[in-house]
Design a protein around this motif. Structure first.
Motif, PDB file in Angstrom:
ATOM      1  N   ARG A  74       0.815  -1.217   0.000  1.00  0.00           N
ATOM      2  CA  ARG A  74       0.000   0.000   0.000  1.00  0.00           C
ATOM      3  C   ARG A  74       0.850   1.270   0.000  1.00  0.00           C
ATOM      4  N   ALA A  75       1.869   1.302   0.871  1.00  0.00           N
ATOM      5  CA  ALA A  75       2.688   2.520   0.985  1.00  0.00           C
ATOM      6  C   ALA A  75       3.475   2.814  -0.291  1.00  0.00           C
ATOM      7  N   PRO A  76       4.260   1.851  -0.835  1.00  0.00           N
ATOM      8  CA  PRO A  76       5.019   2.173  -2.058  1.00  0.00           C
ATOM      9  C   PRO A  76       4.131   2.467  -3.257  1.00  0.00           C
ATOM     10  N   VAL A  77       2.994   1.768  -3.373  1.00  0.00           N
ATOM     11  CA  VAL A  77       2.082   2.009  -4.497  1.00  0.00           C
ATOM     12  C   VAL A  77       1.480   3.406  -4.395  1.00  0.00           C
ATOM     13  N   ALA A  78       0.983   3.762  -3.202  1.00  0.00           N
ATOM     14  CA  ALA A  78       0.387   5.087  -3.010  1.00  0.00           C
ATOM     15  C   ALA A  78       1.420   6.186  -3.230  1.00  0.00           C
ATOM     16  N   THR A  79       2.656   5.927  -2.835  1.00  0.00           N
ATOM     17  CA  THR A  79       3.731   6.902  -3.033  1.00  0.00           C
ATOM     18  C   THR A  79       3.936   7.195  -4.509  1.00  0.00           C
ATOM     19  N   ASN A  80       3.976   6.149  -5.316  1.00  0.00           N
ATOM     20  CA  ASN A  80       4.180   6.339  -6.761  1.00  0.00           C
ATOM     21  C   ASN A  80       2.968   6.951  -7.442  1.00  0.00           C
ATOM     22  N   SER A  82       0.935   9.000  -6.029  1.00  0.00           N
ATOM     23  CA  SER A  82       0.978  10.412  -5.636  1.00  0.00           C
ATOM     24  C   SER A  82       1.907  11.197  -6.563  1.00  0.00           C
ATOM     25  N   LEU A  83       3.070  10.621  -6.837  1.00  0.00           N
ATOM     26  CA  LEU A  83       4.033  11.286  -7.722  1.00  0.00           C
ATOM     27  C   LEU A  83       3.481  11.458  -9.130  1.00  0.00           C
ATOM     28  N   VAL A  84       2.834  10.404  -9.666  1.00  0.00           N
ATOM     29  CA  VAL A  84       2.276  10.472 -11.022  1.00  0.00           C
ATOM     30  C   VAL A  84       1.253  11.597 -11.125  1.00  0.00           C
ATOM     31  N   HIS A  85       0.312  11.647 -10.176  1.00  0.00           N
ATOM     32  CA  HIS A  85      -0.730  12.665 -10.226  1.00  0.00           C
ATOM     33  C   HIS A  85      -0.155  14.068 -10.014  1.00  0.00           C
ATOM     34  N   PHE A  86       0.895  14.175  -9.199  1.00  0.00           N
ATOM     35  CA  PHE A  86       1.536  15.471  -8.995  1.00  0.00           C
ATOM     36  C   PHE A  86       2.161  15.967 -10.301  1.00  0.00           C
ATOM     37  N   LEU A  87       2.854  15.060 -11.000  1.00  0.00           N
ATOM     38  CA  LEU A  87       3.481  15.438 -12.266  1.00  0.00           C
ATOM     39  C   LEU A  87       2.444  15.803 -13.318  1.00  0.00           C
ATOM     40  N   SER A 132      -4.023  13.237  -1.702  1.00  0.00           N
ATOM     41  CA  SER A 132      -4.768  12.114  -1.105  1.00  0.00           C
ATOM     42  C   SER A 132      -3.912  10.855  -1.069  1.00  0.00           C
ATOM     43  N   TYR A 133      -3.219  10.575  -2.166  1.00  0.00           N
ATOM     44  CA  TYR A 133      -2.369   9.381  -2.201  1.00  0.00           C
ATOM     45  C   TYR A 133      -1.169   9.528  -1.262  1.00  0.00           C
ATOM     46  N   ALA A 134      -0.644  10.746  -1.142  1.00  0.00           N
ATOM     47  CA  ALA A 134       0.461  10.963  -0.195  1.00  0.00           C
ATOM     48  C   ALA A 134      -0.008  10.677   1.228  1.00  0.00           C
ATOM     49  N   ASP A 135      -1.237  11.070   1.549  1.00  0.00           N
ATOM     50  CA  ASP A 135      -1.796  10.804   2.887  1.00  0.00           C
ATOM     51  C   ASP A 135      -1.969   9.299   3.110  1.00  0.00           C
ATOM     52  N   ALA A 181      10.234   8.072   3.541  1.00  0.00           N
ATOM     53  CA  ALA A 181      10.872   9.326   3.139  1.00  0.00           C
ATOM     54  C   ALA A 181      10.310   9.856   1.825  1.00  0.00           C
ATOM     55  N   LYS A 182      10.078   8.953   0.858  1.00  0.00           N
ATOM     56  CA  LYS A 182       9.573   9.402  -0.449  1.00  0.00           C
ATOM     57  C   LYS A 182       8.170   9.986  -0.325  1.00  0.00           C
ATOM     58  N   ALA A 183       7.330   9.368   0.518  1.00  0.00           N
ATOM     59  CA  ALA A 183       5.978   9.891   0.718  1.00  0.00           C
ATOM     60  C   ALA A 183       6.024  11.255   1.405  1.00  0.00           C
ATOM     61  N   LEU A 184       6.940  11.429   2.355  1.00  0.00           N
ATOM     62  CA  LEU A 184       7.091  12.722   3.024  1.00  0.00           C
ATOM     63  C   LEU A 184       7.528  13.796   2.025  1.00  0.00           C
ATOM     64  N   VAL A 185       8.420  13.437   1.107  1.00  0.00           N
ATOM     65  CA  VAL A 185       8.853  14.377   0.070  1.00  0.00           C
ATOM     66  C   VAL A 185       7.673  14.744  -0.832  1.00  0.00           C
ATOM     67  N   ASN A 186       6.887  13.730  -1.213  1.00  0.00           N
ATOM     68  CA  ASN A 186       5.713  14.001  -2.059  1.00  0.00           C
ATOM     69  C   ASN A 186       4.758  14.992  -1.387  1.00  0.00           C
ATOM     70  N   LYS A 187       4.494  14.748  -0.105  1.00  0.00           N
ATOM     71  CA  LYS A 187       3.579  15.646   0.613  1.00  0.00           C
ATOM     72  C   LYS A 187       4.185  17.039   0.726  1.00  0.00           C
ATOM     73  N   GLY A 188       5.502  17.088   0.957  1.00  0.00           N
ATOM     74  CA  GLY A 188       6.182  18.379   1.000  1.00  0.00           C
ATOM     75  C   GLY A 188       6.091  19.111  -0.325  1.00  0.00           C
ATOM     76  N   ASN A 189       6.218  18.380  -1.431  1.00  0.00           N
ATOM     77  CA  ASN A 189       6.124  19.001  -2.763  1.00  0.00           C
ATOM     78  C   ASN A 189       4.741  19.612  -2.997  1.00  0.00           C
ATOM     79  N   ILE A 190       3.724  18.951  -2.460  1.00  0.00           N
ATOM     80  CA  ILE A 190       2.355  19.467  -2.627  1.00  0.00           C
ATOM     81  C   ILE A 190       2.207  20.785  -1.877  1.00  0.00           C
ATOM     82  N   PHE A 191       2.742  20.853  -0.641  1.00  0.00           N
ATOM     83  CA  PHE A 191       2.717  22.122   0.098  1.00  0.00           C
ATOM     84  C   PHE A 191       3.523  23.191  -0.642  1.00  0.00           C
ATOM     85  N   PHE A 192       4.672  22.792  -1.208  1.00  0.00           N
ATOM     86  CA  PHE A 192       5.520  23.736  -1.935  1.00  0.00           C
ATOM     87  C   PHE A 192       4.763  24.295  -3.140  1.00  0.00           C
TER      88      PHE A 192
END
Length: 522
Positions: A313-319, A321-326, A335-338, A348-359
């Motif tokens: 669940r965690a690695p899939v949601a992380t990826n 999240s990245l796809v939808h962000f891009l 939502s996927y980062a959460d 760490a990758k999920a935390l970076v994704n969530k940080g990118n969304i705030f950025f």
């Protein structure tokens, strides 16, 4: 009373008693040597082994001087074998070889084959593979009735043949070993050889055999007692438990085979008792598709994995999240980062994704906190450190930004983007000398980048170094002859020097680029 004391003294002086006492000392030293070696105290073990040899010589002399029977051959062999092992563990390989060779000449001893194996392992470690193979063959001739030992020796021979590049000989030995005593380590090495030979059919068979070897099967777990390790088997050093060894071997094999086998067929093979590995391979294939911009297929695979396993669940949601962000779908990415962080807060990758969304939403302080949290989880997380630096820039904290980028520079010293950020921040802070230093570092590896050259030219102009400024302006023009700011500076400089013909040339170049601009015609 006095008579008993005299009898005791006589007994202590009795040659046989003296011999027994020496034998007892030797056995104690052998036990101590074994314990010290096991605990990693190799130097102390060597001293004990040497003392045992010294006492053995005293024992021989004692028996000869008093016409007693010869020293037990088992004790002699044990002492010298202990000595050889001590030399070997202390990397005194020449002494170890001499001692093992001496023991190898003692024919008929049940441990003679082990001596040959150890000799083979030393020659293997010294890259003397033909001699190692010779030793292994001699050891095998002495252990024909021990099928497990023969299988282990065969594997060692296979490793040596592999190192010589004799892949077919390696295959032959690995196959013999697998037929006698199958285990994941040998099976993995066999698969590597077939893969290197381009034998797709046998590679597939090897993988199938590995999958079918059950972890609780005695034959699938190797005791490793006589193995000489090789680059193809170092994977087994990274882990401690046998269950993890099995999974790591299967996963490594599947990843290698994935390059040459149909993905559906590969997944089908792995699903026979190893569904979690099949899902990991599917996940890797999805990531590979992301890298190759096959987003539609990648997302489809990731979403199918999303519901299959809590572990994924965690690695899939992380990826996802990245796809939808891009793709610009920031809300879905959030939502996927959460989901990823809900499954694993220390991702760490999920935390970076969530940080990118705030950025992206210009919440730089919240982004900074998440990047710092990611670095706390994974100290060398390059994405988190880089984005942290950018956050500090947005928060007008240049010193912290430079500190972040300099940390990343120590991790990836040849990264031009990192060097550029350090140089750019220094220039914006008015730190001209530091900016020049970093732009020079950048120019050394990007000598044809006109932007970097023009930035250096501007900095030298600020420091009144007209010669260096002209040099870098001309270099920038040479690599990118359509930058009007650069052309204007060069033209103006030649006018100042009253070199009008040269200035005309550059203004003509500017006029060709902007023919309707009046100032180039003045």
């Amino acid at each position: 009373m006095g008579g008993n004391r005299n009898e005791k003294v006589e007994e202590e002086l009795c040659p046989r008693s003296v011999a027994r006492n020496l034998e007892h000392q030797i056995n104690t030293l052998l036990d101590d040597t074994a314990v010290l070696t096991k605990d990693g105290n190799f130097q102390e073990a060597l001293e004990k082994a040497k003392l045992a040899v010294k006492i053995l010589e005293s024992l021989k002399k004692q028996r000869q001087d008093h016409s007693l029977s010869d020293v037990n051959i088992e004790l002699t062999f044990a002492v010298w074998f202990s000595m050889a092992l001590a030399y070997e563990t202390n990397d005194l390989l020449e002494d170890a070889v001499k001692t093992y060779t001496f023991l190898a000449k003692q024919r008929g001893h049940p441990l003679s084959s082990r001596v040959r194996i150890n000799l083979g392992n030393i020659y293997y470690a010294q890259h003397e593979y033909p001699t190692a193979i010779k030793m292994y063959k001699m050891a095998m001739d002495q252990t024909r009735n021990d099928r497990k030992a023969v299988a282990s020796i065969r594997r060692n021979m296979g490793n040596a043949f592999f190192r010589l590049g004799h892949l077919r000989d390696a295959v032959k030995n690995f196959e013999e070993s697998m037929n006698t005593h199958p285990n994941h380590q040998t099976g993995f090495n066999l698969l590597i050889c077939h893969l290197a030979l381009g034998d797709a059919e046998n590679t597939k068979k090897d993988l199938t055999k590995l999958v079918k070897l059950r972890r609780d099967s005695p034959s699938s777990i190797d005791d490793g007692g006589e193995e000489c390790m090789d680059e193809t088997t170092t994977i087994f050093n990274e882990i401690n438990t046998k269950d993890e060894t099995t999974n790591r071997a299967l996963f490594a094999a599947a990843r290698l085979v994935a390059r040459s086998m149909d993905s559906k067929e590969l997944i089908s093979i792995l699903q026979d008792g190893h569904e979690h590995l099949a899902m990991k391979i599917e996940h890797e294939q999805a990531i590979h598709r992301l890298i190759n911009n096959d987003l539609k297929t990648a997302v489809k695979t990731l979403k199918s994995l999303e519901t299959k396993s809590r572990e994924m669940r965690a690695p899939v949601a992380t990826n996802l999240s990245l796809v939808h962000f891009l793709e610009g779908d920031v809300d879905i990415a959030s939502s996927y980062a959460d989901i990823a962080l809900g499954a694993d807060r220390y991702n760490a990758k999920a935390l970076v994704n969530k940080g990118n969304i705030f950025f992206a939403n210009e919440h730089y302080s919240s982004a900074k906190d998440l990047y710092l949290e990611a670095i706390g989880v994974e100290a060398n997380c390059a994405q988190a450190i880089f984005n942290l630096g950018l956050s500090y820039v947005r928060l007008h904290e240049p010193e912290e930004a430079i500190r972040a980028f300099e940390k990343l520079y120590s991790i990836t010293p040849n990264n031009p983007t990192v060097i550029y950020q350090i140089a750019d921040i220094n220039e914006n802070q008015g730190e001209t000398q530091s900016a020049m230093k970093w732009f020079n570092v950048l120019a050394a590896s990007r000598s044809s980048d006109s932007t970097i050259l023009s930035r250096l030219a501007y900095l030298f102009s600020k420091t009144k170094d007209e010669a260096q400024s002209l040099h870098y302006h001309l270099e920038s023009f040479r690599h990118f002859p359509v930058d009007l700011d650069v052309i204007a500076w060069i033209g103006a400089w030649f006018i100042q020097q009253e070199m009008f013909e040269k200035s005309i040339y550059f203004f003509q170049q500017a006029a060709l680029i902007q023919p309707n601009e009046i100032k180039w015609g003045k």
